[in-house]
Design an enzyme around this catalytic site. Structure first.
Site: not given
Length: 464
Positions: A141-142, A187, A318, A324
């Protein structure tokens, strides 16, 4: 009654559905790890098939199997797994103890039983084809799990690179389309100086250009594998010829530039490379989150917000507010980005928590990193196709904001100086008129002179 077969392991016996391709090791793992209810990433499953195929082909070339029909059946079963045809039988949970042993055994059992079917035999006839003695021959597995993980990650990285490139190109197209539109630069969310909408888009494109390059370089980090190192990187139980040939076979099959690690012990126990790659993915997520939020902010309103751009309308927004429409694509992209950032934290903790010769948390690392790659790829795709490509600039709104905002005063300073510019700002504020109207009222400059100072060319000029 369901017909069953009996299988045995070191803990005892267990009844398995007779025609099922998985066996006792998989059954125990399913019982032991009902944790996430998430299946193993399908790319990892396919990559595991490729790893097992390379191992089988190498063992065949080294004449460890004498029966050509058996060899062919094993190869076909591995190929079917690599093509995704057997993924329904990989049933262990994505999160599991044992560093991925349950995944490896699930794969071994499925390949063995499928090969038995190909030979016309019943599943479970392990005297003929064994999940351990044949499918796992010269492996652990490793070394197989992390190798398959890296192959899967590289495949997903290549897909992600293409999606980020498409996103970059979408912003570059908008850079050209919006080059002539002067707008307010901000900014700290406050009006600052003039810029163009095209220049904003160019900055987004450049950010994703950096992401694309960083993602491309990630493959170099992942292509070094420990296949052949078996349990802890010493190659225990594997012949030297197998160790030296198996990665070459995997590289040939996958068309990925894989290389055997020069230090298999290091490559088996240390997982820092996944932290590095995850950090690059987090950088991409950062850009996606920031830029998706920018587009939401710039499109806010549409009547009582900035309204500088309009996003494609994708669905009603909505169940209670008629008319909306929400910015659902940027919102979804932002959530994917946040999840990638969370995965990065999990990866860092799991990689640092390995002990001595192995990292026992490899399943969490693999699941998190592969999920991040998938999330970023999908998010970049929908962002590009369903949002950025359909962006519309609201030129009139941008023009009105330029004329109304004190930000346009900064553009006048080189011609009229700071003192007179301050007078213009004060008059505009006191009389509630535009900067343009204030300039003309004070007779500081003509209308044409004012317009010349706020052209796209003037605004974007580097320096005075």
């Amino acid at each position: 009654m369901v017909k069953t077969r009996e299988e045995k392991d070191l803990l005892g016996t267990k009844q398995i559905p007779a025609d099922m391709l998985w066996g006792i090791h998989t059954a125990r793992a399913v019982e032991n790890f009902p944790i996430s209810n998430q299946k193993i990433n399908h790319e990892l499953i396919k990559a595991y098939g490729e790893v097992k195929l390379a191992c089988a082909q190498t063992n065949s070339q080294l004449a460890y199997w004498k029966d050509p029909e058996k060899t062919s059946a094993i190869g076909q079963a591995c190929s079917e797994l690599a093509q995704g045809l057997l993924k329904e039988y990989i049933v262990v949970d994505a999160l599991q103890g044992g560093a991925g042993t349950s995944t490896n055994m699930n794969v071994n059992e499925v390949i063995a039983n499928r090969a038995l079917q190909i030979l016309g035999e019943e599943p479970g006839n392990y005297d003929l084809i064994s999940p351990l003695d044949d499918i796992n021959l010269h492996q652990s597995t490793n070394d197989t799990y992390p190798t398959a993980f890296k192959v899967a990650a590289i495949r997903l990285l290549r897909e992600l690179e293409q999606q980020v490139l498409a996103l970059q190109e979408a912003f570059q197209q908008k850079e050209k389309e919006f080059a002539h539109i002067v707008k307010i630069g901000r900014t700290q969310l406050q009006d600052a100086v003039l810029t163009t909408l095209g220049r904003e888009m160019s900055a987004y494109a450049e950010a994703f250009n950096r992401d694309r390059w960083r993602i491309y370089k990630c493959e170099e980090r992942l292509r070094v594998v420990n296949l052949g190192g078996t349990a802890i990187g010493t190659g225990l139980g594997a012949p030297k010829k197998f160790i030296f040939q198996v990665v070459d076979k995997l590289r040939e099959n996958t068309n990925i530039g894989l290389a055997r690690s020069e230090n298999l012990i290091d490559n088996t126990q240390n997982a820092d490379v996944f932290v590095e790659v995850s950090g690059i993915l987090k950088a991409c997520a950062t850009n996606l989150l920031k830029i998706s939020n920018d587009l939401r902010f710039m499109s806010s309103g549409p009547d009582a917000g900035l309204g500088e751009i309009s996003l494609p309308e994708m669905q009603a927004g909505s169940s209670i507010m008629p008319g909306k429409v929400n910015p659902v694509i940027p919102e979804a992209v932002a959530q994917a980005a946040i999840k990638v950032m969370a995965n990065d934290q999990a990866i860092a903790q799991a990689c640092s928590a390995g002990n001595l010769e192995l990292n026992q948390f490899m399943p969490l690392i693999a699941d998190s990193l592969l999920e991040s790659l998938t999330l970023l790829s999908n998010a970049s795709k929908i962002f590009s196709e369903k949002c950025v490509s359909g962006l519309i600039a609201n030129e009139e709104i941008c023009k009105q904001q330029v004329e109304n905002s004190t930000a346009s005063i900064t553009a006048l300073i080189p011609k009229i100086g700071y003192k007179k510019a301050s007078e213009v700002a004060a008059l505009s504020k006191s009389k509630k008129i535009t900067i343009r109207e204030s300039v003309l009222l004070l007779k500081i400059m003509t209308a044409s002179e004012f317009e010349e100072l706020i052209t796209p060319e003037q605004v974007c000029r580097l320096g005075n």
